[in-house]
Design a protein around this motif. Structure first.
Motif, short mmCIF file in Angstrom:
data_model
loop_
_atom_site.label_atom_id
_atom_site.label_comp_id
_atom_site.label_asym_id
_atom_site.label_seq_id
_atom_site.Cartn_x
_atom_site.Cartn_y
_atom_site.Cartn_z
N GLU A 262 10.23 5.72 12.53
CA GLU A 262 11.46 5.58 13.31
C GLU A 262 12.61 6.44 12.76
O GLU A 262 13.47 6.91 13.51
CB GLU A 262 11.83 4.10 13.25
CG GLU A 262 13.04 3.69 13.98
CD GLU A 262 13.34 2.21 13.79
OE1 GLU A 262 12.50 1.48 13.22
OE2 GLU A 262 14.42 1.80 14.20
N LEU A 263 12.64 6.65 11.44
CA LEU A 263 13.73 7.44 10.87
C LEU A 263 13.64 8.91 11.29
O LEU A 263 14.58 9.68 11.07
CB LEU A 263 13.75 7.29 9.35
CG LEU A 263 14.11 5.88 8.87
CD1 LEU A 263 13.79 5.69 7.40
CD2 LEU A 263 15.58 5.57 9.14
N ARG A 319 -0.58 19.02 11.60
CA ARG A 319 0.55 19.23 10.70
C ARG A 319 1.01 20.69 10.73
O ARG A 319 2.20 20.97 10.72
CB ARG A 319 0.20 18.79 9.28
CG ARG A 319 0.16 17.27 9.14
CD ARG A 319 -0.38 16.83 7.79
NE ARG A 319 0.39 17.38 6.68
CZ ARG A 319 1.55 16.89 6.24
NH1 ARG A 319 2.07 15.84 6.84
NH2 ARG A 319 2.17 17.43 5.23
N ASP A 331 8.59 16.09 6.85
CA ASP A 331 9.11 15.41 5.65
C ASP A 331 9.21 13.91 5.86
O ASP A 331 9.50 13.16 4.92
CB ASP A 331 10.52 15.93 5.33
CG ASP A 331 10.50 17.38 4.91
OD1 ASP A 331 9.44 17.82 4.41
OD2 ASP A 331 11.52 18.07 5.10
N GLU A 332 9.01 13.44 7.09
CA GLU A 332 9.16 12.01 7.36
C GLU A 332 7.85 11.28 7.10
O GLU A 332 6.77 11.88 7.06
CB GLU A 332 9.61 11.80 8.81
CG GLU A 332 10.96 12.43 9.12
CD GLU A 332 12.11 11.75 8.39
OE1 GLU A 332 11.95 10.60 7.93
OE2 GLU A 332 13.19 12.37 8.27
N GLU A 333 7.97 9.98 6.93
CA GLU A 333 6.78 9.17 6.65
C GLU A 333 5.93 9.01 7.91
O GLU A 333 6.46 8.87 9.02
CB GLU A 333 7.20 7.79 6.14
CG GLU A 333 7.86 7.81 4.79
CD GLU A 333 6.93 8.28 3.68
OE1 GLU A 333 5.81 7.73 3.56
OE2 GLU A 333 7.32 9.19 2.94
N VAL A 334 4.63 8.99 7.71
CA VAL A 334 3.70 8.75 8.81
C VAL A 334 3.44 7.25 8.89
O VAL A 334 3.15 6.60 7.88
CB VAL A 334 2.38 9.50 8.56
CG1 VAL A 334 1.29 9.07 9.53
CG2 VAL A 334 2.62 11.00 8.65
N THR A 335 3.56 6.68 10.08
CA THR A 335 3.26 5.25 10.21
C THR A 335 1.86 5.01 10.73
O THR A 335 1.27 3.98 10.44
CB THR A 335 4.25 4.55 11.17
OG1 THR A 335 4.12 5.11 12.46
CG2 THR A 335 5.67 4.70 10.69
N ARG B 127 8.01 0.15 -1.67
CA ARG B 127 6.70 -0.25 -1.14
C ARG B 127 5.69 0.83 -1.48
O ARG B 127 6.07 1.93 -1.88
CB ARG B 127 6.77 -0.44 0.39
CG ARG B 127 7.02 0.85 1.13
CD ARG B 127 6.94 0.72 2.65
NE ARG B 127 6.94 2.04 3.26
CZ ARG B 127 8.02 2.75 3.52
NH1 ARG B 127 9.21 2.25 3.26
NH2 ARG B 127 7.93 3.96 4.03
N SER B 132 -2.28 5.24 6.25
CA SER B 132 -1.90 6.22 7.27
C SER B 132 -0.96 7.27 6.69
O SER B 132 -1.11 8.46 6.96
CB SER B 132 -1.25 5.51 8.45
OG SER B 132 -0.16 4.71 8.02
N ALA B 133 0.00 6.85 5.88
CA ALA B 133 0.96 7.80 5.31
C ALA B 133 0.28 8.73 4.31
O ALA B 133 0.79 9.82 4.04
CB ALA B 133 2.11 7.06 4.64
N ARG B 256 19.52 5.11 4.65
CA ARG B 256 19.55 6.24 5.60
C ARG B 256 20.33 5.90 6.85
O ARG B 256 21.03 6.73 7.40
CB ARG B 256 18.12 6.67 5.94
CG ARG B 256 17.47 7.39 4.77
CD ARG B 256 16.14 7.96 5.14
NE ARG B 256 16.25 9.04 6.13
CZ ARG B 256 15.20 9.67 6.63
NH1 ARG B 256 13.99 9.33 6.25
NH2 ARG B 256 15.37 10.63 7.51
N ARG B 267 13.47 10.15 -2.87
CA ARG B 267 13.78 9.63 -1.53
C ARG B 267 14.51 8.28 -1.61
O ARG B 267 14.60 7.56 -0.63
CB ARG B 267 12.53 9.48 -0.66
CG ARG B 267 11.62 10.71 -0.65
CD ARG B 267 12.03 11.77 0.32
NE ARG B 267 11.84 11.41 1.72
CZ ARG B 267 12.51 11.96 2.72
NH1 ARG B 267 13.42 12.86 2.45
NH2 ARG B 267 12.29 11.63 3.96
#
Lengths: 488, 354
Positions: A262-263, A319, A331-335, B127, B132-133, B256, B267
């Motif tokens: 979401e970010l 990617r 650079d954002e997290e993958v959910t 966390r 997945s990440a 953020r 981060r």
């Protein structure tokens, strides 16, 4: 009205049975529910929308790029308007963001005028080619090298999970029997009248008295039905062969997708569609109604209809392409990472075929546009069933359904003081990343079609769909799910 | 004074608002309340306060000369200390966003609030990155956990093993604790693997070094993990459970959303040596700064941050940002509080925002 998940199927004869409770089969069942018929919807898996329908790009298309004159073009155009209206009535989240087909090289730029002309032939007169400067102003985070874009204002994003669930819920509440965990293994058909006889009421009656029936042999026992619809998606050709037809073959086309947190949502404002060229279709970047950003899909033709796994190569490709389109996204997290299989065929069009003599309609080759076209496909299929003698009298509008909102752009319970005051469970956040409350989870577990698994619960509530993937809430959500399980 | 606006949101003011009742947040609240900071309120989104130690049913918490205790005992002690000091502790309350530079919006079963404070402290913890990440390919079966979910799923004396055969990804202390937890509750640990050349093994558990997980197999339930050694050898380990451990990332969501600058390496919120973020009045402490450190370290940061926090409350001006404190892997540890005040800024340039 009933939903069954185990045990033998009800006896007697159904007037019509739909095989496959994906978005298309559920839409057909909902359309059939308008008539005083005994209708069954049978599904091999433990939930509705658990095959191809759950893993798509979630776009409500305009049909601007369909093959002009094709059945798909017509049904997408009609279905788009029908679903937009239905979504507004039923609480299915839709965001009309508009699409940009961004050209990154001269080849792609050269294709845009042709695409605009094709859009006009498909009845879309509002597309427009815009300059690189305008693209940059509207999407400041795009990577370098943009040459221009085709703007398609009508494209929207939609919640595919809620759509299928709304259709199926409305069907069940209107009297359709939904049988889950009910894979069809073979079909036997009784004596049938000569094809040229079926259109008269007399033969229709004769047909009934002669017990001309399809018997579906399922893993839960037999089910008898007069009329049959095959909406089995990836398995539609297999069902077709059980009825003696072999005019299309499903080639599963795998699409891997990466969903970003979401970010990342602030990085992109439109649906960024790839420009199709001779070299391939490319991947898209799109916001989702759940407030995230999706990158994908790949397009891999496979033989294995169960190959819904992601691959290192596929993710690397996504990617690489995503980095070019929207560098900051990487650079954002993958959910979430997932792969869906589209039911592609050799043809460029849907394979919807009526076999009136058999009182049977096949709905095959429904690819990624099937979500958009679903309601128009349903209306079309019911007309085809009538050709096979299905009596369509006494139509009434089904009672409207109102689905729980999963859309980030619309009021959600955790921000609704009135809902929390009336029921404090809507103020008790269980899934913190997605802000899902205990009240919403409780409601989903007690709904007309309860989830058959934690994945089903996620599609109904977004619980565990966020960045932590259950690190914080997984145990609590599972405990809530399991506390309801014995009662189902 | 409480007022409710037409949307049903109630406004309140406090002196110090701490987000997160883990070791760092509780330690800070304890110090601040004891020093007479006024109304010190700690928000905890979980039903129980205490933070991560609540789920760590093993010894080793606390720091000398105090006796080492189990995680739950440590958490109870930290909660009791904060309450004794006069801090207000509110559980089941989630800070969902910002309505102003020092105003947080909250949701709880008792309704929606907008709480304005003279100082806000982010103590939101960290966390582990989930499967997945980490972009581990394959199917999406059940039986895939992080340590966090595993610990919360298993009752310490429960009789419901989470699976029969488990593989642990990672071999750091948290992975070894996870291995012990799994064994105690009846799950066999068939392998621990780490990409590093060496790690501490546990008796009876094969340790595969220089090895990564390349794919998950199984429909419905996990049936195995494909692994690859850096020399090219590969294979599949049959298992029904896999636990991804380590790979910590700060819970920086609230930071953020508030436009608080992050440190690019970790981060987490960028802070100076007095735990001050780039936003005047907003502090950050504990594992949200740097991923996982021990509870004692997090608590030490919280306690140390009380001094600059009290100074802020008494009117010490917020310094313009100094040179950013960059932390890059391998983590040397959290920024340590210093005994002297941070140097005045040589320039007014803000820390880089990634």
């Amino acid at each position: 009205m009933s939903v069954t998940t185990r045990g033998p199927l009800p006896g007697g004869e159904y007037d019509v049975t739909v095989i496959g409770a994906g978005v298309v089969g559920s839409a057909i069942a909902r359309e059939l529910a308008r008539f005083p018929l005994r209708t069954a919807l049978v599904e091999a898996r433990d939930d509705v929308g658990d095959g191809t329908s759950k893993a798509n790009t979630a776009i409500l298309h305009t049909g601007f790029d369909a093959v002009p004159g094709s059945l798909e073009s017509r049904l997408v155009r009609e279905g788009s308007g029908l679903l937009a209206a239905y979504a507004a009535e039923s609480g299915i989240p839709v965001e009309p963001l508009g699409a940009l087909l961004v050209a990154w090289d001269e080849d792609q730029l050269g294709v845009l005028p042709g695409l605009a002309a094709k859009a006009r032939r498909n009845g879309r007169h509002d597309t427009r080619i815009i300059t690189a400067e305008e693209v940059r102003a509207r999407e400041p985070e795009l990577g370098p090298g943009v040459l221009g874009a085709l703007e398609v204002p009508g494209e929207s994003v939609i919640c595919p999970w809620t759509t299928t669930l709304a259709y199926a819920t409305q069907a069940v509440r209107s009297g359709v029997d939904l049988h889950l965990n009910c894979r069809v293994t073979s079909i036997t058909s009784g004596p049938r009248p000569a094809p040229d006889d079926v259109h008269t009421p007399h033969t229709r009656h004769a047909l009934h008295t002669r017990h001309a029936l399809h018997t579906l042999h399922t893993v839960r026992g037999p089910l008898r039905t007069r009329h049959l619809v095959n909406a089995a998606g990836l398995h539609a050709d297999r069902i077709d062969r059980l009825l003696g037809h072999a005019d299309f073959t499903v080639t599963p086309r795998r699409g891997q997708l990466i969903v970003f947190d979401e970010l990342a949502r602030g990085l992109v404002r439109h649906i960024l569609l790839p420009v199709p060229t001779a070299l391939g279709k490319g991947v898209l970047v799109t916001p989702t109604v759940h407030g995230k950003v999706m990158l994908g899909p790949t397009a891999e033709d496979l033989d294995d209809r169960t190959a819904t796994g992601s691959t290192a190569e596929g993710l690397a490709l996504l990617r690489e392409k995503g980095r070019r389109i929207l560098p900051a996204l990487l650079d954002e997290e993958v959910t979430a990472v997932y792969a869906g299989l589209r039911a592609a065929t050799a043809s460029e069009d849907y394979a919807i075929r009526a076999h009136p003599a058999q009182r049977y309609v096949t709905v095959g080759g429904i690819r990624s546009t099937g979500l958009t076209a679903s309601m128009a496909i349903a209306a079309h299929v019911v007309e085809l069933l009538a050709e096979g003698g299905l009596p369509l009298s006494g139509a009434r509008d089904p009672r409207p359904v109102r689905m729980p909102n999963l859309g980030e752009a619309f009021p959600r319970p955790y921000r609704d003081a009135g809902m929390i005051a009336a029921d404090p469970e809507y103020g008790r956040i269980v899934c913190h990343c997605e802000r899902v409350t205990r009240g919403e989870i409780r409601d989903a577990l007690a709904a007309t079609i309860p989830p058959g698994s934690l994945d089903g619960l996620r599609r109904r509530t977004r619980a565990r769909a966020g960045r932590c993937q259950g690190f914080h809430c997984g145990a609590a959500v599972r405990a809530l799910f399991e506390s309801e399980e014995p009662h189902r | 004074m409480n007022r409710t606006d037409p949307t049903g949101r109630t406004d309140r003011t406090v002196d110090v608002l701490v987000v997160g009742a883990g070791p760092a947040g509780l330690a800070l609240a304890t110090r601040a309340a004891r020093a007479g900071a006024g109304r010190v309120e700690v928000l905890e989104r979980e039903e129980e306060p205490g933070g991560a130690p609540r789920h760590c049913h093993h010894g080793g918490f606390g720091s000398p000369p105090l006796p080492w205790v189990t995680g739950p005992a440590y958490a109870r002690r930290a909660v009791a200390a904060a309450l004794d000091a006069g801090a207000a502790l509110r559980t089941g309350v989630t800070a969902t966003g910002w309505a102003g530079p020092l105003t947080l919006e909250t949701t709880s079963p008792s309704g929606l609030e907008r709480i304005t404070a003279r100082a806000v402290v982010l103590a939101t913890g960290a966390r582990e990155r989930p499967r997945s990440a980490r972009l581990v390919p394959g199917t999406r079966p059940a039986g895939v956990f992080t340590t966090g979910e595993l610990q919360r799923s298993l009752h310490p004396h429960g009789h419901h093993p989470i699976g029969r055969r488990a593989v642990l990804i990672g071999a750091e202390p948290v992975a070894r604790h996870a291995a012990r937890t799994l064994r105690r509750t009846g799950t066999q640990v068939v392998a621990m693997l780490t990409q590093h050349p060496r790690a501490t093994a546990l008796p009876g558990i094969p340790l595969l070094t220089r090895t990564t997980v390349s794919e998950l197999h199984g429909r419905g339930r996990l049936t195995g993990v494909a692994v690859r050694h850096e020399d090219g050898r590969s294979g599949v380990i049959a298992c029904d459970t896999v636990v991804f451990t380590g790979d910590w990332i700060p819970e920086h969501d609230l930071a953020r959303r508030g436009g608080i600058a992050l440190a690019p390496g970790t981060r987490g919120p960028a802070v100076d040596a007095a735990f001050r973020t780039g936003t005047p009045g907003v502090f950050a402490v504990g594992n949200t700064l740097h991923g996982i450190e021990s509870a004692a370290t997090a608590a030490a940061e919280g306690a140390a941050a009380a001094t600059p926090l009290l100074a802020h409350l008494s009117g010490t001006p917020w310094p313009t940002p100094g040179p950013p404190l960059l932390v890059q892997p391998p983590w040397p540890g959290p920024p340590r509080p210093t005994s002297r005040p941070p140097r005045p800024a040589p320039s007014s340039s803000a820390p880089p925002n990634p």
